[in-house]
Design a protein around this motif. Structure first.
Motif, short mmCIF file in Angstrom:
data_model
loop_
_atom_site.label_atom_id
_atom_site.label_comp_id
_atom_site.label_asym_id
_atom_site.label_seq_id
_atom_site.Cartn_x
_atom_site.Cartn_y
_atom_site.Cartn_z
N GLU A 1 -20.10 18.60 -3.60
CA GLU A 1 -19.76 18.06 -2.31
C GLU A 1 -20.05 19.20 -1.25
OE1 GLU A 1 -16.23 15.96 -2.00
OE2 GLU A 1 -16.86 14.52 -3.79
N LEU A 2 -19.94 20.20 -1.57
CA LEU A 2 -19.98 21.54 -0.75
C LEU A 2 -21.03 22.70 -1.11
CD1 LEU A 2 -18.60 22.60 1.87
CD2 LEU A 2 -17.31 24.01 0.17
N GLU A 3 -22.13 22.95 -0.26
CA GLU A 3 -22.86 24.17 -0.47
C GLU A 3 -22.18 25.36 0.02
OE1 GLU A 3 -26.74 23.48 0.98
OE2 GLU A 3 -27.13 21.95 -0.63
N GLY B 1 -18.16 15.73 8.73
CA GLY B 1 -19.57 15.43 8.34
C GLY B 1 -20.10 16.99 7.80
N LYS C 1 -15.40 19.01 6.45
CA LYS C 1 -16.07 18.03 5.91
C LYS C 1 -15.71 16.61 6.43
CE LYS C 1 -16.55 18.02 1.28
NZ LYS C 1 -16.23 16.67 1.31
N ARG D 1 -21.22 19.96 5.53
CA ARG D 1 -21.43 20.10 4.10
C ARG D 1 -21.65 21.45 3.70
NH1 ARG D 1 -18.97 16.07 4.83
NH2 ARG D 1 -19.59 14.07 4.15
N GLN D 2 -21.74 22.23 4.58
CA GLN D 2 -22.08 23.93 4.25
C GLN D 2 -21.18 24.92 4.72
OE1 GLN D 2 -26.86 23.47 4.05
NE2 GLN D 2 -26.09 22.88 5.70
N ALA E 1 -23.97 17.58 9.38
CA ALA E 1 -24.69 17.75 7.91
C ALA E 1 -25.43 19.14 8.12
CB ALA E 1 -25.05 16.70 7.32
#
Length: 222
Positions: free
Chosen positions: A98-100, A55, A52, A57-58, A11
């Motif tokens: 859910e995603l940056e 884990g 994802k 997220r970016q 993350a």
């Protein structure tokens, strides 16, 4: 773990995704073993979905601009329907909060000269003109839905981009504190979509690794 000061997990990581639309196939990148340019569309979504699952997220988007769209001034950088902007919208539509999505604010993927800035015929980088175009690029990325824009180009870009982004309500503007010279800046190892500059190369524009003092000064001023 209760007294652990440092914690690293997926993350905390930002996955670079290299995107192209030359074909509907992923294309291996010879200078980056194990990494491929992802064909725009479902291949991008599949790769991000897999990341994802571990884990992550970016992600940060690096587009491969078609050669016929590259110019000395890199106007494709702020095309609202450019590959970068469409990829941002694709990802945000699919994964929402859910995603940056991070972006790179720089002109070299869009420049036929291969430099971060607009270059005169005599090799001089036009800093003021470059900053204006980088700000327009940053705003275009923010309007496409980017969560974080990351100016990495000419001097002054961060400050001006921050002002422009405040006007469009972008949540975050990330500055690279210090860019160190590395072998990945050599022309033979340029990232995908970024041709070797027509003079010198990117490594000469970065901080030399052995010199700690200027690097630390750069970071302290950030």
């Amino acid at each position: 773990d209760a007294t652990r000061e440092t914690w690293l997990s997926p993350a905390h990581l930002i996955l670079p995704i290299f995107v192209h639309e030359d074909s509907d196939k992923n294309v291996p990148i010879p200078s980056m073993p194990g990494v491929s340019r992802l064909a725009y569309g479902q291949h991008v979504l599949d790769a991000v979905r897999e990341a994802k699952s571990y884990g992550v997220r970016q992600v940060v988007v690096f587009p491969k601009t078609p050669e016929h769209l590259k110019t000395q001034t890199g106007e494709e950088a702020f095309n609202p329907d450019g590959l970068s902007q469409r990829t941002i919208r694709l990802l945000k539509d699919a994964f929402a909060e859910e995603l940056e999505v991070y972006t790179d604010v720089a002109l070299d993927p869009y420049s036929c000269d291969g430099h971060d800035g607009i270059v005169r015929d005599d090799g001089v980088v036009l800093n003021d003109e470059t900053v204006e175009y980088l700000c327009r690029q940053a705003v275009s990325q923010a309007e496409a839905g980017a969560d974080v824009v990351s100016p990495s180009g000419e001097s002054g870009c961060f400050a001006f981009s921050f002002v422009f982004l405040c006007l469009v309500g972008s949540p975050c503007c990330l500055r690279l504190a210090c860019r160190l010279g590395a072998e990945t800046h050599h022309p033979s190892r340029r990232p995908p979509g970024r041709p070797p500059p027509r003079f010198a190369h990117g490594k000469t524009q970065k901080r030399p690794r052995p010199n700690q003092k200027p690097k630390n000064q750069n970071i302290n001023q950030t």
